[in-house]
Enzyme design. Structure first.
Site, PDB file in Angstrom:
ATOM      1  N   TYR A 279      49.185  40.753  34.152  1.00 41.59           N
ATOM      2  CA  TYR A 279      48.003  41.597  34.001  1.00 41.59           C
ATOM      3  C   TYR A 279      46.854  40.967  34.761  1.00 41.59           C
ATOM      4  CZ  TYR A 279      44.101  44.074  31.776  1.00 41.59           C
ATOM      5  OH  TYR A 279      42.967  44.823  31.534  1.00 41.59           O
TER       6      TYR A 279
ATOM      7  N   ASP B 190      45.680  33.798  39.255  1.00 43.68           N
ATOM      8  CA  ASP B 190      44.789  34.423  38.276  1.00 43.68           C
ATOM      9  C   ASP B 190      44.793  33.535  37.040  1.00 43.68           C
ATOM     10  OD1 ASP B 190      43.410  35.866  36.444  1.00 43.68           O
ATOM     11  OD2 ASP B 190      44.540  37.732  36.695  1.00 43.68           O
TER      12      ASP B 190
ATOM     13  N   LYS C  74      37.181  34.465  30.687  1.00 44.66           N
ATOM     14  CA  LYS C  74      37.366  33.979  29.315  1.00 44.66           C
ATOM     15  C   LYS C  74      36.625  32.652  29.054  1.00 44.66           C
ATOM     16  CE  LYS C  74      41.058  37.160  28.635  1.00 44.66           C
ATOM     17  NZ  LYS C  74      42.089  37.669  29.507  1.00 44.66           N
TER      18      LYS C  74
HETATM   19  C1  LIG Z   1      41.947  38.991  30.455  1.00 43.00           C
HETATM   20  C2  LIG Z   1      42.534  38.910  31.814  1.00 43.00           C
HETATM   21  C3  LIG Z   1      41.978  39.591  32.910  1.00 43.00           C
HETATM   22  C4  LIG Z   1      40.862  40.571  32.756  1.00 43.00           C
HETATM   23  O1  LIG Z   1      39.701  39.988  32.318  1.00 43.00           O
HETATM   24  P1  LIG Z   1      38.574  40.934  31.622  1.00 43.00           P
HETATM   25  O2  LIG Z   1      37.446  39.997  31.403  1.00 43.00           O
HETATM   26  O3  LIG Z   1      39.199  41.467  30.381  1.00 43.00           O
HETATM   27  O4  LIG Z   1      38.254  41.992  32.602  1.00 43.00           O
HETATM   28  C5  LIG Z   1      42.505  39.352  34.155  1.00 43.00           C
HETATM   29  N1  LIG Z   1      43.539  38.517  34.330  1.00 43.00           N
HETATM   30  C6  LIG Z   1      44.116  37.849  33.315  1.00 43.00           C
HETATM   31  C7  LIG Z   1      45.239  36.920  33.562  1.00 43.00           C
HETATM   32  C8  LIG Z   1      43.646  38.053  32.023  1.00 43.00           C
HETATM   33  O5  LIG Z   1      44.254  37.442  30.995  1.00 43.00           O
END
Ligand SMILES: *Cc1c(COP(=O)(O)O)cnc(C)c1O
Length: 420
Positions: free
Chosen positions: A144, A239, A267
């Site tokens: 994701y 990511d 995060k």
């Molecule tokens: C949470 C997440 C996102 C998206 O971040 P948001 O702040 O919710 O837009 C992208 N990549 C990874 C791996 C994530 O866990």
């Protein structure tokens, strides 16, 4: 366990907000329960509006690595708020946070601050495309990367070309440059490069997948991605929105000793405020406006309050790196308790998932074999015992530095008491 007030609040919310929530997983649909409306959280504990207290293993989906309302972070936010919530102009603190990020993450020597992980990834991909002059990107099934159009593509039909969007409202044209590979399967990536010579701008990967449940990379997988992207002059993007500052202070790149070309963070980096970042090699980041031709902007980017929270969080982590060993030791005990119960568990540092599967989960296909009904029963039993975990099979359990011995005991007891 009383949930009357949460039930009423949920009904009220559904009148005004789609599905009653501002992010879908919060609605508890896959576990068939009423979402708990939160009253407050402190350290490793969280309280709902019915007065139930839980040991919190969501931690706002990752940011609360120091526990909720960590005093130095709260103080930094309060102090900053007094002098203005936003200016839309540069501040010295932004350089301080950038410096902390660059010191921590080996692959980053230049960084841009944004507001969410979605925005960080979307921007990083634009930069990779601008830098290489190529359009196609490779992503992995079950990874994701936020909700931007081109990345809302998950499971195709095993075809190695093209992809169809996961969400309504995404034109198929927007995702035709997104190629899908299988996580932990190097050959699926090599095949895409063979079939699309000199056309792939970037490979984006969660170095530890944590959005199909936790799925660690197999030995050599990340090194293979590094090699293949180098051979093909494509940009490798980690990511690290979840793994950044979590798997280690330097993130997964530092943990596994692999240096990608670009990294996205979110995060933890905002300490609980809406802040994220993307960065990488200077040569690549120089493509970003106003230095270069790739446009990316934001009214609230580098927001002083969010930056203050980020700085306070990173400084606290950096001042005591033993928290990583502590979280690891704690997580090992939980992992062992699940194993003793004969459950299928994956762990990477302070990230854990139990899978209701017969086989070991290594990719999206194996994750999908989960018996989600069984997961819903497990979830209900844990909540009943005051253990607050993600209401979905495909999310992680987040251990924080605030989790204490008593929390561990309560959690181990809850796991031991699970009925099959
Ligand atoms: C949470 C997440 C996102 C998206 O971040 P948001 O702040 O919710 O837009 C992208 N990549 C990874 C791996 C994530 O866990």
């Amino acid at each position: 366990m009383k949930t009357e007030r949460s039930k009423a609040a949920f009904e009220e919310a559904q009148k005004y907000i789609p599905g009653g929530v501002n992010s879908p997983v919060r609605a508890y649909r896959s576990v068939g329960q009423t979402p708990r409306f939160i009253h407050h959280a402190k350290g490793s504990h969280i309280w709902d509006i019915d007065g139930n207290e839980y040991v919190d293993y969501i931690g706002s989906w990752g940011p609360n690595i120091l526990g909720a309302a960590y005093p130095p972070v709260v103080r930094a936010v309060q102090e900053k708020a007094e002098s203005g919530l936003t200016f839309g102009a540069p501040t010295e603190q932004e350089s301080r946070l950038a410096e902390l990020i660059i010191d921590a993450v080996p692959a980053i020597s230049c960084v841009r601050l944004v507001n969410s992980g979605t925005e960080a990834v979307m921007s990083a991909i634009r930069v990779a495309r601008g830098y290489t002059g190529r359009d196609k990107i490779v992503k992995f099934r079950g990874n994701y990367h936020g909700h931007s159009d081109g990345l809302l593509v998950q499971a195709g039909s095993g075809l190695l070309t093209g992809a169809t969007p996961d969400s309504a409202g995404v034109p198929a044209d927007y995702t035709k440059c997104t190629l899908l590979a299988d996580y932990n399967d190097t050959s699926s990536v090599q095949k895409l490069f063979d079939a699309n010579p000199d056309e792939i701008a970037a490979v984006i990967v969660e170095p530890v997948a944590a959005n199909m449940g936790v799925v660690p990379p197999k030995e050599g997988f990340l090194a293979d991605l590094r090699r293949i992207t180098e051979e093909n002059n494509a940009v490798l993007i980690f990511d690290e929105v979840i793994t950044g500052f979590r798997l280690s202070y330097g993130g997964a790149g530092a943990y596994y000793g692999i240096r990608p070309d670009m990294v996205t963070l979110g995060k933890i980096v905002g300490g609980g405020m809406p802040l994220a970042a993307y960065g990488g090699k200077k040569e690549i980041m120089e493509c970003v406006a106003p230095s270069g031709p790739v446009y990316q902007a934001g009214t609230l980017s580098g927001n002083p309050i969010a930056v203050a929270a980020g700085i306070a969080t990173l400084e606290a982590l950096r001042a005591d790196l033993s928290v990583y060993e502590k979280m690891d030791a704690y997580a090992t005990r939980i992992e062992q308790a699940f194993l003793d119960k004969g459950m299928n568990v994956n762990r990477a540092g302070s990230l854990i998932s139990v899978f209701m599967t017969k086989e070991k989960v290594v990719d999206e296909r194996s994750a999908r074999t989960s018996d989600t009904k069984k997961f819903a029963e497990y979830f209900a039993q844990m909540m009943e015992q005051g253990i607050y975990i993600a209401p979905s099979q495909f999310e992680a359990m987040f251990i924080s530095a605030a989790h204490a011995k008593e929390d561990l005991e309560q959690t181990l007891h809850a796991i031991n008491s699970l009925r099959a």
